[in-house]
Design an enzyme around this catalytic site. Structure first.
Site, mmCIF file in Angstrom:
data_model
loop_
_atom_site.group_PDB
_atom_site.id
_atom_site.type_symbol
_atom_site.label_atom_id
_atom_site.label_comp_id
_atom_site.label_asym_id
_atom_site.label_seq_id
_atom_site.Cartn_x
_atom_site.Cartn_y
_atom_site.Cartn_z
ATOM 1 N N TYR A 53 0.828 -1.204 0.000
ATOM 2 C CA TYR A 53 0.000 0.000 0.000
ATOM 3 C C TYR A 53 0.869 1.263 0.000
ATOM 4 O O TYR A 53 0.435 2.318 0.421
ATOM 5 C CB TYR A 53 -0.952 0.003 1.198
ATOM 6 C CG TYR A 53 -2.078 -1.019 1.092
ATOM 7 C CD1 TYR A 53 -2.998 -0.962 0.048
ATOM 8 C CD2 TYR A 53 -2.230 -2.030 2.037
ATOM 9 C CE1 TYR A 53 -4.019 -1.893 -0.051
ATOM 10 C CE2 TYR A 53 -3.250 -2.968 1.949
ATOM 11 C CZ TYR A 53 -4.147 -2.890 0.903
ATOM 12 O OH TYR A 53 -5.170 -3.809 0.810
ATOM 13 N N HIS A 67 4.255 -6.940 -4.418
ATOM 14 C CA HIS A 67 2.914 -6.916 -4.995
ATOM 15 C C HIS A 67 2.212 -5.613 -4.656
ATOM 16 O O HIS A 67 2.589 -4.905 -3.726
ATOM 17 C CB HIS A 67 2.089 -8.093 -4.469
ATOM 18 C CG HIS A 67 2.169 -8.197 -2.981
ATOM 19 N ND1 HIS A 67 2.947 -9.137 -2.342
ATOM 20 C CD2 HIS A 67 1.632 -7.445 -1.999
ATOM 21 C CE1 HIS A 67 2.866 -8.962 -1.040
ATOM 22 N NE2 HIS A 67 2.076 -7.932 -0.806
ATOM 23 N N TYR A 88 -11.022 -0.258 -0.945
ATOM 24 C CA TYR A 88 -11.032 0.268 0.437
ATOM 25 C C TYR A 88 -9.751 1.018 0.768
ATOM 26 O O TYR A 88 -9.712 1.760 1.744
ATOM 27 C CB TYR A 88 -11.261 -0.881 1.434
ATOM 28 C CG TYR A 88 -10.006 -1.537 1.995
ATOM 29 C CD1 TYR A 88 -9.177 -2.312 1.185
ATOM 30 C CD2 TYR A 88 -9.657 -1.392 3.335
ATOM 31 C CE1 TYR A 88 -8.039 -2.909 1.700
ATOM 32 C CE2 TYR A 88 -8.515 -1.991 3.844
ATOM 33 C CZ TYR A 88 -7.705 -2.745 3.026
ATOM 34 O OH TYR A 88 -6.575 -3.328 3.530
ATOM 35 N N ARG A 89 -8.703 0.864 -0.066
ATOM 36 C CA ARG A 89 -7.392 1.378 0.297
ATOM 37 C C ARG A 89 -6.476 1.100 -0.890
ATOM 38 O O ARG A 89 -6.680 0.135 -1.622
ATOM 39 C CB ARG A 89 -6.919 0.578 1.514
ATOM 40 C CG ARG A 89 -5.590 0.880 2.111
ATOM 41 C CD ARG A 89 -5.368 -0.151 3.217
ATOM 42 N NE ARG A 89 -4.170 0.088 3.985
ATOM 43 C CZ ARG A 89 -3.675 -0.788 4.872
ATOM 44 N NH1 ARG A 89 -4.306 -1.928 5.084
ATOM 45 N NH2 ARG A 89 -2.587 -0.519 5.552
ATOM 46 N N ASP A 130 -1.658 -8.997 9.672
ATOM 47 C CA ASP A 130 -0.763 -10.095 9.309
ATOM 48 C C ASP A 130 -0.101 -9.742 7.994
ATOM 49 O O ASP A 130 -0.797 -9.650 6.982
ATOM 50 C CB ASP A 130 -1.590 -11.389 9.177
ATOM 51 C CG ASP A 130 -0.708 -12.622 9.210
ATOM 52 O OD1 ASP A 130 0.484 -12.491 9.517
ATOM 53 O OD2 ASP A 130 -1.224 -13.718 8.925
#
Ligand code: ADP
Length: 550
Positions: free
Chosen positions: A92, A413, A496-497, A151
């Site tokens: 992210y 990723h 969502y993000r 996690d």
């Protein structure tokens, strides 16, 4: 050679750096490449391309007053800042800024656990407190409290909550931002503000009552660039007496419709109160728990060719063979693993109640999982998925690592994570849409996937897009990512993000009434941060002078 900041003269930048050094001490201001490069995003989808987001420098304060000084200096010289807590937000965006040339404000040194209150089951922490720090603090004192961890469990409660991350225990804790109670914020002009009861000087209830008085603005400081959060309170989960899990196993493809409805009912009623875990033995979809436990590097037996053929047919729309295979081999089509936390007697009854409800599905079977009295014994600990017990772990990193089953690991990723309705209809439809898109955009074939239940009342898909060292492949994947955002939006699904690379694109599809939401964000941004110094571009919110580059 010092790096540069767009729109700032090298001499002004040098002056600002000197002032940062005066504020925090020269040891805590980084301008050399070898130091600043540590803030690159290891999973950047722009690896080796000019668009990769790069910091110009970094500064690491240890006190709130120093954060205020940094913000004031930044305003004087119009230097963009990018605050991070521990910067472990891989997939992210990591610790890299949304806007190249920003100075990273690294808050890792502000790592004080200011309070842990066992009776109130709450804590107050600074940004640099990691999940491991907080977990160890609680263990060392023998407090009967759990921290809900993500996690992998590196990162910080504060940074993870501000980016609206999630975990694995009861719903009110696994939604990390929802679990917060009270913020302290350095505003973009250097002013210090507290929210909730913290606004009342001498309040005795900052971590007890969330909303304080007047508009509840806490949400504005998550996924935004409106302030630097320097303290954050959280509600913690009292260690439950016991934990129980149980599986619901259904035989037919179309059973999913009823299963999801019943699951929603028992979860929304609070009867099952852990993270529901979805899988499909016949389709080869592991539950999160199985996935996390299958990480050891063990060669897997090759699947039965008859099963693979039946799977292909099922994915093409005809499930009869797969269902027949399942009934021959006693393999379920769907598995929902329910988790329960609470008094041993109560959760046994709750599981019985769930079994009653699911029994309306013809042929449904149940498997009783273990009941653990807490705390776990050393032996039990070896056999469970730690995050479900509030224990941070880094095991997840072995998934992407090189192994006999993964001889050519990717370079990282980017997560594509759309929210879809909590219905079987939506699961089937989204699979159809995303599988067709994978073919169209030349992505690796997408097998049928099940979404996760991290958030109550909605499903979330979390697809990993590989990052490689080849810019052409990365470019192709980025283009596909952009197309998926658009395609999702056309079906009413939004993410969502996301990492800064895609924040503009996603904000752009949250466009109701001619982008009223984004315009509101911009109005606030202009009012509280007229120089646009704080995290420009984060979550698609640009200050006025950079808006045209959006
Ligand atoms: P973690 O500590 O869990 O690794 P990060 O530090 O990566 O989390 O935070 C995620 C994102 O949230 C950062 O990139 C940054 O934009 C924002 N953020 C983190 N901490 C703060 C903070 N204290 N104040 C404002 N924004 C923050």
């Amino acid at each position: 050679m010092m790096r540069t900041v767009p729109g700032v003269s090298p001499s002004d930048f040098a002056k600002a750096i000197r002032q940062f050094e005066q504020a925090v001490g020269a040891d805590w201001v980084y301008t050399r490449d070898e130091d600043v490069d540590l803030y690159r995003d290891a999973f950047s989808p722009f690896l080796g391309e000019p668009e990769e987001r790069m910091a110009s420098a970094a500064v690491a304060p240890s006190e709130v007053e120093q954060v205020q000084q940094i913000v004031r200096i930044a305003n004087q010289f119009k230097i963009p800042l990018y605050p991070i807590s521990t910067g472990r937000n891989l997939g992210y965006g990591g610790s890299a800024p949304a806007y190249s040339g920003s100075v990273v404000v690294d808050l890792k040194r502000m790592n004080r656990i200011l309070d842990v209150n066992e009776e109130n089951a709450s804590c107050l922490v600074e940004p640099g407190v990691s999940y491991f720090d907080l977990y160890r603090h609680i263990q060392e004192r023998g407090l009967k409290l759990w921290v809900d961890v993500p996690d992998p469990g590196w990162g910080s409660p504060l940074g993870n909550a501000l980016d609206r991350g999630g975990g694995y225990t009861r719903p009110q804790f696994r939604n990390h931002f929802d679990a917060h109670c009270g913020l302290e914020i350095v505003l973009p002009d250097g002013e210090l503000m507290r929210t909730g009861m913290g606004a009342l000087p001498g309040a005795k209830t900052w971590q007890q009552y969330k909303s304080g008085f007047g508009p509840w603005i806490d949400g504005m400081f998550s996924q935004s660039n409106f302030g630097i959060v320097t303290k954050m309170g959280f509600w913690l989960m009292p260690e439950p007496e016991a934990y129980l899990s149980g599986s619901v196993l259904a035989a037919k493809r179309d059973d999913l419709y009823q299963m999801v409805k019943i699951l929603n009912h028992v979860e929304n009623s609070g009867v099952t109160n852990g993270l529901p875990d979805t899988g499909s033995p016949l389709l080869g979809i592991q539950t999160i728990e199985e996935f996390a436990q299958a990480m050891e590097d063990k060669p897997q037996p090759a699947p039965d060719p008859a099963l693979l053929a039946a799977r292909d047919k099922a994915e093409a729309g005809d499930s009869a063979d797969l269902e027949a295979y399942g009934s021959r081999k006693n393999m379920a089509y769907w598995q929902f693993k329910l988790k329960f936390y609470g008094p041993a007697k109560a959760i046994a009854a709750q599981w019985e109640y769930c079994k009653d409800k699911f029994s309306v599905i013809p042929g449904v079977r149940f498997e009783d999982g273990p009941l653990y009295r807490l705390p776990l014994s050393a032996e039990q600990r070896e056999n469970v998925h730690w995050p479900e017990f509030g224990i941070p772990t880094l095991n997840m990193f072995s998934i992407g690592a090189r192994s006999s089953s993964n001889p050519t690991p990717t370079h990282g990723h980017m997560w594509f994570s759309p929210i879809i309705p909590r219905t079987a209809e939506a699961v089937f439809e989204a699979n159809k849409v995303f599988a067709a898109a994978a073919r169209e955009f030349d992505l690796p074939t997408l097998r049928f996937s099940l979404p996760s239940c991290y958030w109550e009342r909605a499903f979330i898909f979390i697809f990993a897009f590989p990052v490689t060292t080849d810019p052409a492949t990365n470019r192709k994947n980025r283009n596909a990512f952009h197309k998926l955002i658009e395609l999702g939006a056309q079906h009413g699904w939004g993410e969502y993000r996301t990492a800064p690379a895609f924040q503009d694109a996603i904000m752009n599809v949250y466009s109701y009434n001619n982008h009223a939401l984004r315009r509101f964000h911009e109005t606030i941004k202009d009012a509280i941060d007229p120089n646009g110094v704080l995290s420009p571009g984060r979550y698609g919110i640009w200050p006025k002078h950079l808006r045209k580059s959006r």
